[in-house]
Scaffold this motif. Structure first.
Motif, PDB file in Angstrom:
ATOM      1  N   GLY A   1       9.494   3.718  -8.989  1.00  0.00           N
ATOM      2  CA  GLY A   1       8.302   3.251  -8.268  1.00  0.00           C
ATOM      3  C   GLY A   1       7.532   2.190  -9.019  1.00  0.00           C
ATOM      4  O   GLY A   1       8.009   1.620 -10.014  1.00  0.00           O
ATOM      5  N   LEU A   2       6.303   1.932  -8.539  1.00  0.00           N
ATOM      6  CA  LEU A   2       5.525   0.823  -9.089  1.00  0.00           C
ATOM      7  C   LEU A   2       4.972   1.104 -10.483  1.00  0.00           C
ATOM      8  O   LEU A   2       4.533   0.190 -11.176  1.00  0.00           O
ATOM      9  CB  LEU A   2       4.369   0.480  -8.137  1.00  0.00           C
ATOM     10  N   GLY A   3       5.008   2.356 -10.874  1.00  0.00           N
ATOM     11  CA  GLY A   3       4.476   2.701 -12.195  1.00  0.00           C
ATOM     12  C   GLY A   3       5.490   2.579 -13.308  1.00  0.00           C
ATOM     13  O   GLY A   3       5.172   2.844 -14.471  1.00  0.00           O
ATOM     14  N   ALA A   4       6.712   2.176 -12.969  1.00  0.00           N
ATOM     15  CA  ALA A   4       7.753   2.069 -14.014  1.00  0.00           C
ATOM     16  C   ALA A   4       8.003   0.604 -14.349  1.00  0.00           C
ATOM     17  O   ALA A   4       7.949  -0.252 -13.460  1.00  0.00           O
ATOM     18  CB  ALA A   4       9.043   2.711 -13.511  1.00  0.00           C
TER      19      ALA A   4
ATOM     20  N   ASP B   1       8.356  -0.974  10.750  1.00  0.00           N
ATOM     21  CA  ASP B   1       9.045  -1.928   9.853  1.00  0.00           C
ATOM     22  C   ASP B   1       8.390  -1.965   8.467  1.00  0.00           C
ATOM     23  O   ASP B   1       9.075  -2.151   7.452  1.00  0.00           O
ATOM     24  CB  ASP B   1       9.182  -3.337  10.469  1.00  0.00           C
ATOM     25  N   ALA B   2       7.073  -1.744   8.412  1.00  0.00           N
ATOM     26  CA  ALA B   2       6.410  -1.690   7.092  1.00  0.00           C
ATOM     27  C   ALA B   2       6.875  -0.446   6.335  1.00  0.00           C
ATOM     28  O   ALA B   2       7.127  -0.490   5.120  1.00  0.00           O
ATOM     29  CB  ALA B   2       4.898  -1.692   7.255  1.00  0.00           C
ATOM     30  N   ILE B   3       7.003   0.667   7.059  1.00  0.00           N
ATOM     31  CA  ILE B   3       7.467   1.910   6.415  1.00  0.00           C
ATOM     32  C   ILE B   3       8.890   1.710   5.878  1.00  0.00           C
ATOM     33  O   ILE B   3       9.196   2.040   4.722  1.00  0.00           O
ATOM     34  CB  ILE B   3       7.414   3.087   7.426  1.00  0.00           C
ATOM     35  N   ALA B   4       9.730   1.084   6.705  1.00  0.00           N
ATOM     36  CA  ALA B   4      11.126   0.876   6.283  1.00  0.00           C
ATOM     37  C   ALA B   4      11.186  -0.035   5.056  1.00  0.00           C
ATOM     38  O   ALA B   4      11.940   0.209   4.111  1.00  0.00           O
ATOM     39  CB  ALA B   4      11.932   0.269   7.433  1.00  0.00           C
TER      40      ALA B   4
ATOM     41  N   ALA C   1       0.853  -1.206   0.000  1.00  0.00           N
ATOM     42  CA  ALA C   1       0.000   0.000   0.000  1.00  0.00           C
ATOM     43  C   ALA C   1       0.886   1.253   0.000  1.00  0.00           C
ATOM     44  O   ALA C   1       0.651   2.202  -0.759  1.00  0.00           O
ATOM     45  CB  ALA C   1      -0.922  -0.007   1.214  1.00  0.00           C
ATOM     46  N   LEU C   2       1.922   1.219   0.814  1.00  0.00           N
ATOM     47  CA  LEU C   2       2.817   2.386   0.871  1.00  0.00           C
ATOM     48  C   LEU C   2       3.604   2.550  -0.433  1.00  0.00           C
ATOM     49  O   LEU C   2       3.840   3.675  -0.871  1.00  0.00           O
ATOM     50  CB  LEU C   2       3.779   2.254   2.057  1.00  0.00           C
TER      51      LEU C   2
ATOM     52  N   TYR D   1      11.910  -1.172  -0.815  1.00  0.00           N
ATOM     53  CA  TYR D   1      11.503  -1.650  -2.146  1.00  0.00           C
ATOM     54  C   TYR D   1      11.433  -0.506  -3.151  1.00  0.00           C
ATOM     55  O   TYR D   1      11.817  -0.661  -4.310  1.00  0.00           O
ATOM     56  CB  TYR D   1      10.177  -2.423  -2.078  1.00  0.00           C
ATOM     57  N   LEU D   2      10.953   0.653  -2.690  1.00  0.00           N
ATOM     58  CA  LEU D   2      10.912   1.784  -3.626  1.00  0.00           C
ATOM     59  C   LEU D   2      12.323   2.139  -4.088  1.00  0.00           C
ATOM     60  O   LEU D   2      12.545   2.470  -5.259  1.00  0.00           O
ATOM     61  CB  LEU D   2      10.225   2.987  -2.969  1.00  0.00           C
TER      62      LEU D   2
END
Ligand code: DCS
Length: 481
Positions: free
Chosen positions: A99-102, A84-87, A64-65, A92-93
């Motif tokens: 990002g996820l759009g590339a 830890d989810a933020i990290a 989601a992040l 991954y970014l």
């Protein structure tokens, strides 16, 4: 008048000939009945979230992040998402290029492939090279890519277990190759007898077929068996002798419901065998985010690992993967998370373990309920679901039922499954969709319905089956084939 290219009559015959029963006649009828307002229990597809399984929290938070990176700039983000989810989202970014759009590299994001390699090393105790791991849109796409490289024409044969998951039969027909069946032994808990393999290969060769590859599905779909280490060794030795590439479909490796035969990967067994096998046998192993306690079928994430595949071939597979540009990037992140879940001491660890254990333990109970339920029914026998997501009971159809099916223009197991669907709303797949021995009938159901609904489903199956058997019964004495 001449036909246009996409007129039905002029379509590629391979497309018309290919069959995919998991979404076949039964599924279509179930969808119609649903539209008419009937309650349908869709047990035809191993699609856990569609049957109510909740997504694991941590990976969804991370993705989601990643999907909404602007949230990371919100000063209150730490109140909604654990640190830890933020990290992990930032990690991954940072691995993506935009990002996820590339688009990513066509083989997948290098950093995620490295995480997959580390997972394989931890699992098997042998090195794994990220350069030999390609990420794919679900395991299906990987299987298709590899079969595409193997099949050169009609004379090329692929050994496929029968019963099998129709991805294999359908893809082989699409690509114009030949499926060479080897039969699993139902009375030996769907075990694989290497003598059967030899016979299958000899028979295919006598018809001019060049057998090039062998598929194993471990744990089995639809059969639910887990292959033993000694069986895997025999298979690998056979592949070495016959110079076959082994395609190890290991998508159900987390779905194990007994302790006697834990999952063991083909790669580990091959490496344990040492030279010459470990250096000779060509192996491709497949995995996915769709199964296990993840069950993220809709995300379409998978990988394959290549062992003993020459670099020039790897380059060719890369080239072909490049035609599709890039596997789905958010699914690659799911794969990264699957192979590197929260560790002890991480904030999300306890919740992750609670959720994943809860799902697996419930699946284990459901596997037992379903097998026991089938075995309590008249003229039904079912091997225990040791792994994967399915039960595959044998239904001994009375001859009157077989005649009635013929009159209705239906294959006998399709007839039975349609009657079951109409009477109970339980949508299954007839055994003929997976292949079975001549004159023997099965159905496949998933073990995925909610645990609390399971007793009612099994009761309603039993009631239907009893009525069916007395309606068509011819007082035969049941014996297992
Ligand atoms: N291999 C096997 C043995 C499978 O059962 C499946 C999916 C796949 C590969 C492909 O999965 P993904 O492409 O999602 O990774 N199983 C189908 C089935 O029998 N029911 O649901 C889907």
């Amino acid at each position: 008048m001449s036909l246009k290219a996409l007129d039905y009559e002029s379509l590629n015959e391979n497309v018309k000939n290919c069959q995919y029963a998991v979404r076949g006649e039964l599924y279509l009828r179930a969808s119609e009945l649903q539209k008419e307002g009937k309650k349908i229990i869709f047990t035809n597809v191993g699609n856990p979230h569609a049957l109510g399984q909740k997504p694991l929290t941590f990976p969804r938070q991370v993705v989601a992040l990643c999907q909404a990176p602007f949230l990371l700039d919100d000063p209150n983000i730490g109140m909604i998402f654990p640190a830890d989810a933020i990290a992990r989202a930032k990690h991954y970014l940072s691995l993506t290029s935009g990002g996820l759009g590339a688009y990513s590299d066509s083989r997948g994001i290098p950093g995620v492939r490295k995480e997959v390699a580390e997972f394989i090393e931890r699992r098997d105790g042998y090195p794994s090279d990220p350069e030999l791991i390609f990420l794919t849109d679900g395991a299906s796409k990987g299987v298709m890519q590899i079969l595409n490289c193997v099949i050169r024409g009609q004379k090329d044969g692929i050994l496929v277990p029968v019963p099998q998951y129709p991805l294999y039969s359908a893809t082989i027909s699409l690509l114009g190759g030949t499926l060479v069946p080897y039969y699993l032994e139902e009375s030996e808990n769907w075990g694989l007898d290497v003598n059967n393999l030899r016979q299958s290969v000899a028979q295919a060769r006598s018809q001019g077929i060049t057998v090039r590859a062998m598929v194993i599905i471990n744990p089995g779909n639809p059969t639910g068996q887990c292959l033993s280490e000694s069986n895997l060794r025999e298979i690998l030795r056979f592949c070495c002798d016959e110079r076959l590439v082994l395609l190890g479909d290991e998508v159900y490796q987390q779905n194990i419901y007994q302790d006697e035969r834990p999952f063991i990967s083909s790669k580990k067994v091959l490496m344990d065998m040492g030279a010459p096998f470990s250096k000779e046998v060509q192996l491709i192993s497949f995995h996915t985010v769709s199964k296990g306690y993840w069950g993220e079928c809709g995300q379409r994430g998978g990988y394959f690992e290549m062992t003993n595949i020459p670099p020039r071939t790897v380059e060719e597979i890369y080239k072909v993967a490049s035609i599709a540009l890039s596997p789905n990037v958010s699914a690659q992140i799911f794969m990264g998370l699957m192979v590197s879940p929260p560790k002890p001491g991480d904030i999300s660890y306890d919740q992750f373990i609670r959720e994943s254990k809860g799902i697996l333990e419930s699946l284990r109970r459901r596997a037992r309920m379903m097998t026991d339920g089938f075995n309590s029914c008249k003229n039904v026998v079912c091997n225990f679901t040791e792994g994967a997501m399915y039960s595959f009971p044998q239904i001994k159809l009375p001859s009157k039922a077989i005649q009635a099916a013929k009159q209705a223009g239906k294959v006998p197991d399709v007839f039975y499954c349609l009657k079951l669907l109409e009477a109970t709303g339980i949508s299954t797949v007839p055994g003929s969709g997976f292949g079975q021995k001549e004159g023997v009938f099965h159905l496949r159901t998933t073990i995925l319905p909610a645990e609390e609904e399971m007793p009612e489903i099994m009761d309603s199956f039993k009631k239907f089956n009893d009525e069916f058997m007395s309606q068509y019964g011819d007082n035969f004495v049941y014996s297992r084939m």
